[in-house]
Motif scaffolding. Structure first.
Motif, mmCIF file in Angstrom:
data_model
loop_
_atom_site.group_PDB
_atom_site.id
_atom_site.type_symbol
_atom_site.label_atom_id
_atom_site.label_comp_id
_atom_site.label_asym_id
_atom_site.label_seq_id
_atom_site.Cartn_x
_atom_site.Cartn_y
_atom_site.Cartn_z
ATOM 1 N N GLY A 19 0.819 -1.209 0.000
ATOM 2 C CA GLY A 19 0.000 0.000 0.000
ATOM 3 C C GLY A 19 0.850 1.256 0.000
ATOM 4 N N ALA A 20 1.939 1.252 0.779
ATOM 5 C CA ALA A 20 2.840 2.408 0.811
ATOM 6 C C ALA A 20 3.521 2.613 -0.538
ATOM 7 C CB ALA A 20 3.877 2.229 1.912
ATOM 8 N N GLU A 21 3.910 1.516 -1.178
ATOM 9 C CA GLU A 21 4.528 1.626 -2.505
ATOM 10 C C GLU A 21 3.545 2.206 -3.514
ATOM 11 O OE1 GLU A 21 5.835 -2.305 -3.405
ATOM 12 O OE2 GLU A 21 7.476 -2.286 -1.927
ATOM 13 N N LEU A 22 2.304 1.769 -3.459
ATOM 14 C CA LEU A 22 1.300 2.280 -4.393
ATOM 15 C C LEU A 22 0.936 3.730 -4.087
ATOM 16 C CD1 LEU A 22 -0.977 -0.881 -4.623
ATOM 17 C CD2 LEU A 22 0.588 -0.011 -6.361
ATOM 18 N N ARG A 23 0.943 4.090 -2.820
ATOM 19 C CA ARG A 23 0.729 5.498 -2.459
ATOM 20 C C ARG A 23 1.854 6.361 -3.009
ATOM 21 N NH1 ARG A 23 2.136 6.336 3.405
ATOM 22 N NH2 ARG A 23 4.145 6.047 2.353
ATOM 23 N N ASP A 24 3.089 5.906 -2.834
ATOM 24 C CA ASP A 24 4.224 6.686 -3.317
ATOM 25 C C ASP A 24 4.230 6.789 -4.838
ATOM 26 O OD1 ASP A 24 4.929 6.877 -0.683
ATOM 27 O OD2 ASP A 24 6.531 5.364 -0.782
ATOM 28 N N ALA A 25 3.612 5.790 -5.499
ATOM 29 C CA ALA A 25 3.532 5.810 -6.966
ATOM 30 C C ALA A 25 2.314 6.580 -7.463
ATOM 31 C CB ALA A 25 3.493 4.379 -7.507
ATOM 32 N N GLY A 26 1.470 7.070 -6.552
ATOM 33 C CA GLY A 26 0.309 7.858 -6.935
ATOM 34 C C GLY A 26 -0.937 7.054 -7.209
ATOM 35 N N GLU A 30 -3.977 8.223 0.259
ATOM 36 C CA GLU A 30 -3.629 8.115 1.676
ATOM 37 C C GLU A 30 -3.733 6.662 2.111
ATOM 38 O OE1 GLU A 30 -5.331 11.468 4.222
ATOM 39 O OE2 GLU A 30 -6.629 11.550 2.440
ATOM 40 N N LEU A 31 -2.943 6.310 3.127
ATOM 41 C CA LEU A 31 -2.914 4.944 3.636
ATOM 42 C C LEU A 31 -3.152 4.961 5.143
ATOM 43 C CD1 LEU A 31 -2.270 1.906 3.129
ATOM 44 C CD2 LEU A 31 0.128 2.461 3.623
ATOM 45 N N VAL A 32 -4.005 4.025 5.594
ATOM 46 C CA VAL A 32 -4.306 3.887 7.015
ATOM 47 C C VAL A 32 -3.986 2.458 7.439
ATOM 48 C CG1 VAL A 32 -6.082 4.057 8.814
ATOM 49 C CG2 VAL A 32 -6.189 5.549 6.795
ATOM 50 N N VAL A 33 -3.308 2.312 8.569
ATOM 51 C CA VAL A 33 -3.054 1.002 9.166
ATOM 52 C C VAL A 33 -3.995 0.842 10.340
ATOM 53 C CG1 VAL A 33 -1.386 -0.509 10.279
ATOM 54 C CG2 VAL A 33 -0.637 1.062 8.481
ATOM 55 N N CYS A 34 -4.736 -0.283 10.359
ATOM 56 C CA CYS A 34 -5.730 -0.496 11.399
ATOM 57 C C CYS A 34 -5.538 -1.853 12.061
ATOM 58 C CB CYS A 34 -7.137 -0.399 10.802
ATOM 59 S SG CYS A 34 -8.464 -0.676 11.995
ATOM 60 N N ASP A 35 -5.451 -1.863 13.370
ATOM 61 C CA ASP A 35 -5.363 -3.108 14.121
ATOM 62 C C ASP A 35 -5.723 -2.816 15.568
ATOM 63 O OD1 ASP A 35 -3.784 -6.033 13.562
ATOM 64 O OD2 ASP A 35 -4.025 -5.455 15.662
ATOM 65 N N VAL A 36 -6.338 -3.790 16.232
ATOM 66 C CA VAL A 36 -6.687 -3.593 17.638
ATOM 67 C C VAL A 36 -5.439 -3.547 18.515
ATOM 68 C CG1 VAL A 36 -8.976 -4.622 17.421
ATOM 69 C CG2 VAL A 36 -7.009 -6.092 17.937
ATOM 70 N N ASP A 37 -4.338 -4.093 18.017
ATOM 71 C CA ASP A 37 -3.056 -4.006 18.720
ATOM 72 C C ASP A 37 -2.420 -2.664 18.351
ATOM 73 O OD1 ASP A 37 -0.407 -4.168 19.598
ATOM 74 O OD2 ASP A 37 -0.234 -6.296 19.145
ATOM 75 N N GLU A 38 -2.609 -1.675 19.202
ATOM 76 C CA GLU A 38 -2.157 -0.319 18.889
ATOM 77 C C GLU A 38 -0.647 -0.249 18.722
ATOM 78 O OE1 GLU A 38 -2.645 4.285 20.525
ATOM 79 O OE2 GLU A 38 -3.515 2.594 21.628
ATOM 80 N N ARG A 39 0.093 -1.011 19.522
ATOM 81 C CA ARG A 39 1.551 -0.977 19.408
ATOM 82 C C ARG A 39 1.994 -1.487 18.046
ATOM 83 N NH1 ARG A 39 5.428 -4.318 19.190
ATOM 84 N NH2 ARG A 39 4.039 -6.092 19.560
ATOM 85 N N ARG A 40 1.458 -2.634 17.654
ATOM 86 C CA ARG A 40 1.839 -3.221 16.372
ATOM 87 C C ARG A 40 1.432 -2.299 15.224
ATOM 88 N NH1 ARG A 40 5.208 -6.109 13.352
ATOM 89 N NH2 ARG A 40 4.178 -7.269 11.696
ATOM 90 N N ALA A 41 0.202 -1.844 15.222
ATOM 91 C CA ALA A 41 -0.263 -0.967 14.151
ATOM 92 C C ALA A 41 0.518 0.342 14.138
ATOM 93 C CB ALA A 41 -1.756 -0.683 14.315
ATOM 94 N N GLY A 42 0.848 0.860 15.322
ATOM 95 C CA GLY A 42 1.588 2.114 15.395
ATOM 96 C C GLY A 42 2.982 1.993 14.819
ATOM 97 N N GLU A 43 3.631 0.853 15.054
ATOM 98 C CA GLU A 43 4.969 0.639 14.493
ATOM 99 C C GLU A 43 4.924 0.627 12.965
ATOM 100 O OE1 GLU A 43 6.337 -2.976 16.191
ATOM 101 O OE2 GLU A 43 6.865 -2.079 18.135
#
Length: 350
Positions: A19-26, A30-43
């Motif tokens: 997703g980040a590669e496709l965002r950088d390619a246009g 925008e990209l959102v990371v979602c997970d109930v594990d806030e630490r993992r998703a935040g990293e």
């Protein structure tokens, strides 16, 4: 387009990277990371410069247009139907669900809310396999007779899904894609030694009728054999496919995605009626190499933009789960079972 990845586990992390590669390619905005594990998703969000969210239900309110669902399979129905009902297009990782009822519920939700639904049957985007599919459709192998595949590794079985739903599901879909229709019957044996409720080895025998497939199927039918296990330490990680036709055979190693081997070998009848094995050697074909996951996500995003159908849509995913249900039934009964299907009239690769 605002795009989210729901689930930040091992495979979800790959989706975030793509997703980040496709965002950088246009390709997305925008990209959102979602997970109930806030630490993992935040990293992950920090690593890839994405937004962070811990509640999948909040994604529509944050303006998310489309998302990948890479959460545990047990959660797919709840997460997917909620997002689909709130106008989010989805790519749901395989298996679509752990039984056909839940899988079709997701498909029905997508249809009801006019949403694009793709399923992560990634091998429909594998370079060598796509080349093999093209050659089969051109008739280069003659009529298909036999398919055999193995997926072996040595690891602790997963806690949520066994080898049937995690490994064999790939080949159940691939076989139907290559043959052109679903099997008439399935025989399956599941072995559970380490955990009582998780199969670590799945062995399937699929029998396809010869009169219901594509243009290149043996009139006597096609046999498909699937061997999947997490308890085979002798090969390392092994992923192989052999396809035998009346004119040629093909072989590919899924771990060598740009390489396809074709074998000019078959048994012929001489003028005097004697049978002879004719082997004229084999050729190795190099094909374009690309990342299947990235191609899969690109295909999904194209379907979203054009309001079209992904290569593996919701019906493809639900039919694969139907076959897994029949495999479970076969293992329970200790015999081959016929394949009953909700949408029998529609071919698998429709």
């Amino acid at each position: 387009m605002k795009y989210a990845v729901v689930g930040a586990g091992y495979w979800g992390e790959n989706h975030v990277r793509v997703g980040a590669e496709l965002r950088d390619a246009g390709a997305i905005d925008e990209l959102v990371v979602c997970d109930v594990d806030e630490r993992r998703a935040g990293e992950l969000a920090s690593t890839y410069g994405a937004e962070l969210e811990t509640d999948p239900g909040a994604l529509p309110d944050r303006g998310v247009d489309a998302a990948t669902v890479a959460t545990p399979s047990t959660t797919h129905r709840e997460v997917a139907t909620d997002l689909l009902s709130r106008e989010v297009d989805l790519l749901v990782e395989k298996p679509l669900a752990l039984d056909a009822e839940n899988a079709w519920a997701i498909v029905d939700s997508a249809n009801e809310h006019d949403r694009v639904l793709g399923v992560g049957h990634i091998f429909r985007h594998h370079p060598a396999l796509c080349e093999l599919k093209r050659r089969i459709d051109r008739g280069e192998l003659g009529d298909l007779k036999y398919l055999n595949t193995s997926r072996f590794s040595f690891r602790v079985p997963r806690q949520t899904t066994g080898a049937l739903h995690s490994l064999a599901v790939h080949d159940v879909d691939v076989f139907g894609w290559l043959v052109g229709h679903r099997p008439a019957q399935v025989y399956c044996q599941l072995d559970r030694i380490i955990r009582d409720d998780i199969d670590e080895t799945a062995t399937l025998l699929l029998e396809y009728d010869g009169d219901g497939g594509g243009d290149h199927v043996d009139p006597e039918g096609v046999t498909g054999v699937i061997n999947s296990s997490w308890q085979v330490p002798t090969f390392g990680k092994s992923r192989h496919l052999s396809v035998v036709g009346s004119e040629r055979a093909a072989y590919l190693d899924y771990l060598e995605p740009s390489k396809l081997e074709l074998y000019d070998a078959r048994v012929v009848t001489e003028r005097d009626g004697a049978l002879r094995a004719r082997d004229e050697g084999h050729t190795v074909h190099e094909v374009e190499n690309y990342e299947p996951l990235k191609r899969e996500v690109e295909d999904f995003l194209t379907a979203v933009a054009e309001r079209g159908t992904p290569v593996a849509d919701g019906r493809v995913g639900a039919r694969a789960v139907e076959l897994l249900d029949r495999a479970v039934a076969s293992n329970r009964r200790g015999e081959a079972v016929p394949v009953d299907a909700r949408d029998e009239a529609v071919p698998l690769d429709d």
